[in-house]
Design a protein around this motif. Structure first.
Motif, PDB file in Angstrom:
ATOM      1  N   ASP A 160     -20.954 -11.897 -13.691  1.00 26.45           N
ATOM      2  CA  ASP A 160     -21.778 -12.448 -14.757  1.00 26.45           C
ATOM      3  C   ASP A 160     -20.938 -13.275 -15.744  1.00 26.45           C
ATOM      4  OD1 ASP A 160     -24.257 -12.608 -16.188  1.00 26.45           O
ATOM      5  OD2 ASP A 160     -23.348 -11.254 -17.669  1.00 26.45           O
ATOM      6  N   GLU A 161     -19.787 -12.717 -16.143  1.00 21.43           N
ATOM      7  CA  GLU A 161     -18.939 -13.415 -17.128  1.00 21.43           C
ATOM      8  C   GLU A 161     -18.278 -14.652 -16.526  1.00 21.43           C
ATOM      9  OE1 GLU A 161     -18.059  -9.185 -19.276  1.00 21.43           O
ATOM     10  OE2 GLU A 161     -16.481 -10.133 -18.088  1.00 21.43           O
ATOM     11  N   LYS A 179     -20.832 -17.424 -16.412  1.00 20.48           N
ATOM     12  CA  LYS A 179     -21.017 -18.064 -17.719  1.00 20.48           C
ATOM     13  C   LYS A 179     -19.858 -18.998 -18.037  1.00 20.48           C
ATOM     14  CE  LYS A 179     -23.903 -14.721 -20.163  1.00 20.48           C
ATOM     15  NZ  LYS A 179     -23.649 -13.298 -20.368  1.00 20.48           N
ATOM     16  N   TYR A 186     -19.729 -23.035 -18.582  1.00 17.86           N
ATOM     17  CA  TYR A 186     -19.187 -23.670 -19.790  1.00 17.86           C
ATOM     18  C   TYR A 186     -18.187 -24.785 -19.444  1.00 17.86           C
ATOM     19  CZ  TYR A 186     -16.718 -24.315 -24.175  1.00 17.86           C
ATOM     20  OH  TYR A 186     -16.137 -24.874 -25.277  1.00 17.86           O
ATOM     21  N   ASP A 238     -17.862  -8.152 -27.124  1.00 15.27           N
ATOM     22  CA  ASP A 238     -18.596  -8.111 -25.857  1.00 15.27           C
ATOM     23  C   ASP A 238     -19.102  -9.481 -25.427  1.00 15.27           C
ATOM     24  OD1 ASP A 238     -18.270  -5.341 -25.557  1.00 15.27           O
ATOM     25  OD2 ASP A 238     -19.943  -4.956 -26.938  1.00 15.27           O
ATOM     26  N   ASP A 239     -18.668 -10.517 -26.123  1.00 17.07           N
ATOM     27  CA  ASP A 239     -19.120 -11.868 -25.790  1.00 17.07           C
ATOM     28  C   ASP A 239     -17.904 -12.793 -25.678  1.00 17.07           C
ATOM     29  OD1 ASP A 239     -20.337 -14.303 -25.518  1.00 17.07           O
ATOM     30  OD2 ASP A 239     -21.773 -14.017 -27.137  1.00 17.07           O
ATOM     31  N   GLN A 262     -18.006 -16.537 -26.900  1.00 12.01           N
ATOM     32  CA  GLN A 262     -18.032 -16.695 -28.359  1.00 12.01           C
ATOM     33  C   GLN A 262     -16.649 -16.444 -28.953  1.00 12.01           C
ATOM     34  OE1 GLN A 262     -20.189 -18.019 -30.502  1.00 12.01           O
ATOM     35  NE2 GLN A 262     -21.200 -18.521 -28.570  1.00 12.01           N
ATOM     36  N   GLU A 304     -10.017  -7.583 -20.983  1.00 10.67           N
ATOM     37  CA  GLU A 304      -9.847  -9.022 -21.238  1.00 10.67           C
ATOM     38  C   GLU A 304      -8.735  -9.599 -20.370  1.00 10.67           C
ATOM     39  OE1 GLU A 304     -11.752 -11.089 -22.687  1.00 10.67           O
ATOM     40  OE2 GLU A 304     -10.448 -12.833 -22.577  1.00 10.67           O
ATOM     41  N   GLU A 321     -18.018  -7.615 -33.561  1.00  9.31           N
ATOM     42  CA  GLU A 321     -19.052  -8.651 -33.459  1.00  9.31           C
ATOM     43  C   GLU A 321     -18.972  -9.460 -32.164  1.00  9.31           C
ATOM     44  OE1 GLU A 321     -20.479 -11.229 -36.938  1.00  9.31           O
ATOM     45  OE2 GLU A 321     -19.407 -12.687 -35.707  1.00  9.31           O
ATOM     46  N   LYS A 322     -17.757  -9.831 -31.748  1.00  7.81           N
ATOM     47  CA  LYS A 322     -17.633 -10.748 -30.610  1.00  7.81           C
ATOM     48  C   LYS A 322     -16.980 -10.120 -29.398  1.00  7.81           C
ATOM     49  CE  LYS A 322     -17.411 -14.736 -33.628  1.00  7.81           C
ATOM     50  NZ  LYS A 322     -16.752 -15.983 -33.997  1.00  7.81           N
TER      51      LYS A 322
END
Lengths: 95, 485
Positions: free
Chosen positions: A29-30, A33, A37, B415-416, B419, B353, B412-413
């Motif tokens: 999924d990541e 994305k 991008y 998990d994204d 962003q 990550e 805030e970020k």
């Protein structure tokens, strides 16, 4: 999807990473994305543009072939996960 | 005033006048770390015995009138630098037992001066992250508001300066990892030109982009630390053999007539209102100081983040291949074959990550995709570089925000990823171009969070961004504000 589940598994094997099924799902999924991008780069015409591997213009960096102080065997082996004064011990490779 | 609140220059004078010893100063900082780090978590390792021994050596040198600029000065360093005999984790579980067998060149240079190394600072694992939440050692908290991130990846390096736990620190900057945390923590952080500072002994993330940079409370202190670590090193074939100017000597030069470019692509919709206001005020300050401000364009700015994340992840996937459980670091106890040992050790040792970036980089370099992703990104890198080359024919310095928002809340970020990557939008182009830039405090948000100003210079012209920053510092009080802890 820009990348299939099979491709994600293939890449994880290339990268020598064991990933769980859940991690593989999240990764697909990541990666999808991210690949979506970076597709914006295709808006740029880069025909004939020389790629930049490095910003510093470099020739081969030569030095004299002289013996310099280095690690002792003990120092080199000090961080080995399985201590063995002869070398780095690993699981059996040849049956 | 407390000893830990002094600037490097002030402390130098007190040490040289024998008003205070380095041992006293070092104790004051060690006490300060003990009193504050439960809130900040900037340190992975505090090196108390080594620091006090270095302080004693420094005091002897000062007594013999042989002190250098950093002799006896308490410094802390990101845990990415190999430090002989000391745990060096790079923020990763995979290196949580790695005792470095040698010193990075920058560490050796600090030791040559008998600088006091207080400890090793928290960071995003392998310098991959913009919030310091991607660490195996619990996140760092922003000293201005402990519910906020300090920025990353050199989050510990910035937060410890802001919390007066060290006079100055060293970090590394691959896509903004010195400048963005410096901005979020209200301190000065400089990313030197690629090739200015040796990378020998610095654990590699993306080798064509990584560069060591100093963080400090003000420009003058930052210049002194840069002076010590900069310069050619035969052990790093990408370090450049050109003279290092005396940065302190030119700091107070007049900037009347200096041409400052304002790249229009950095003043975009979506820029936080507080950031825009603070940067606009900085522009007005420079106008009053006699600089000429001109709008310029760096047309490929929008493509830099995509190009960067392809190049950086590709280089990372190659660099991190060395963590295989064979010679050092974590080895999985579960494995029954060599390949199994590699894959399980890496799976157990790397955080999410790092795995993500290894996967992206491996994909971008894999058969059939190399041209479409990696080679394409390298060509885009050329276009980004050419933007800077062209604009520096017309201006001396570029002025921009450092980050689109002040420090964001923890969680805030995380998990994204996309962003998170976009929080480096204004710092990444400088790494692709390989040039130098500095982040300095230029105001606060309504919520009391620091805001950073970025000054970008020509390659190897750190002297000009330092003096441009210094002129701003003389005209403002932002760098004197301290986080209440």
């Amino acid at each position: 999807m820009k990348i299939s589940r099979a491709e994600v598994e293939h890449v994880s094997r290339l990268a020598r990473l064991t990933l769980t099924d859940r991690e593989l799902d999240a990764m697909q999924d990541e990666m999808d994305k991210f690949l979506g991008y970076v597709e914006q780069l295709n808006q740029l015409d880069t025909e004939g543009i020389v790629p930049t591997a490095h910003v510093v213009p470099m020739e081969n960096a030569f030095r004299k072939d002289e013996v310099q102080p280095g690690f002792t065997r003990e120092q080199a082996l000090a961080n080995a996960p399985e201590p063995d004064p002869a070398g780095f011990r690993v699981p059996r490779v040849i049956e | 005033m407390k000893l830990y609140d002094l600037t490097l220059t002030e402390l130098r004078a007190r040490l040289d006048n024998r008003e205070v010893s380095s041992v006293d100063v070092t104790r004051a900082f060690l006490d300060r770390i003990a009193a504050t780090d439960d809130k900040i978590n900037a340190f992975i390792t505090v090196c108390e015995a080594e620091a006090l021994a270095a302080a004693k050596a420094a005091d002897r040198r000062i007594a013999a009138n042989e002190a250098g600029a950093l002799t006896g000065i308490p410094i802390a360093v990101k845990d990415i630098f190999n430090t002989s005999g000391i745990l060096t984790t790079c923020g990763s579980k995979i290196l949580n037992n790695y005792i470095a067998p040698y010193d990075a060149t920058v560490i050796a240079r600090l030791k040559q001066q008998d600088a006091v190394i207080l400890g090793k600072l928290n960071m995003d694992e392998f310098a991959m992250g913009s919030s310091n939440e991607c660490t195996a050692f619990e996140p760092v908290h922003n000293p201005w508001n402990t519910d906020r991130v300090p920025g990353g990846s050199s989050g510990g390096s910035a937060a410890s300066v802001a919390a007066s736990q060290a006079i100055a620190t060293l970090g590394t900057d691959t896509g903004g990892s010195v400048r963005q945390p410096a901005a979020h923590c209200g301190v000065v952080g400089l990313k030197p030109t690629y090739g200015r500072v040796s990378r020998y002994g610095v654990i590699a993330y993306a080798s064509s982009l990584d560069q060591v940079g100093p963080l400090a409370r003000n420009i003058g202190d930052c210049a002194l630390l840069l002076q010590t670590v900069a310069g050619f090193d035969p052990a790093d074939s990408t370090s450049v053999d050109i003279p290092v100017p005396d940065y302190s000597a030119t700091l107070s030069e007049d900037i009347t007539g200096l041409r400052i470019g304002l790249p229009k692509e950095y003043f975009i919709e979506g820029l936080d209102d507080d950031v825009r206001r603070a940067v606009d005020q900085a522009i007005a300050t420079y106008r009053n100081l006699g600089a000429e401000l001109v709008e310029v364009s760096l047309p490929h700015t929008d493509y830099a983040v995509a190009g960067y994340y392809l190049i950086a992840t590709a280089e990372a996937s190659s660099n991190l291949a060395r963590y295989d459980g064979v010679r050092f670091g974590l080895r999985s106890a579960e494995s029954d074959s060599l390949i199994d040992m590699y894959t399980r050790s890496r799976a157990e040792g790397f955080g999410i990550e790092v795995k993500r970036r290894i996967m992206l980089g491996t994909y971008a370099l894999s058969s059939g995709y190399y041209d479409a992703y990696y080679l394409k990104a390298q060509k885009v890198r050329t276009l980004v570089r050419q933007d800077f080359t062209r604009v520096f024919e017309d201006v001396d310095v570029l002025l921009t925000p450092v980050a689109p928002t002040p420090a964001f809340p923890l969680g805030e970020k995380v998990d994204d990823p996309l962003q998170m990557y976009l929080s480096d939008i204004f710092t990444i182009p400088v790494n692709l171009a390989g040039t130098c830039a500095i982040s300095l405090p230029c105001g606060f948000s309504d919520g009391g969070l620091p805001i950073g100003l970025q000054l970008i210079g020509k390659p190897f012209d750190e002297a000009t961004i330092l003096k441009t920053g210094y002129a701003f510092e003389q005209a403002t009080e932002w760098h004197k504000k301290k986080a209440a802890l």
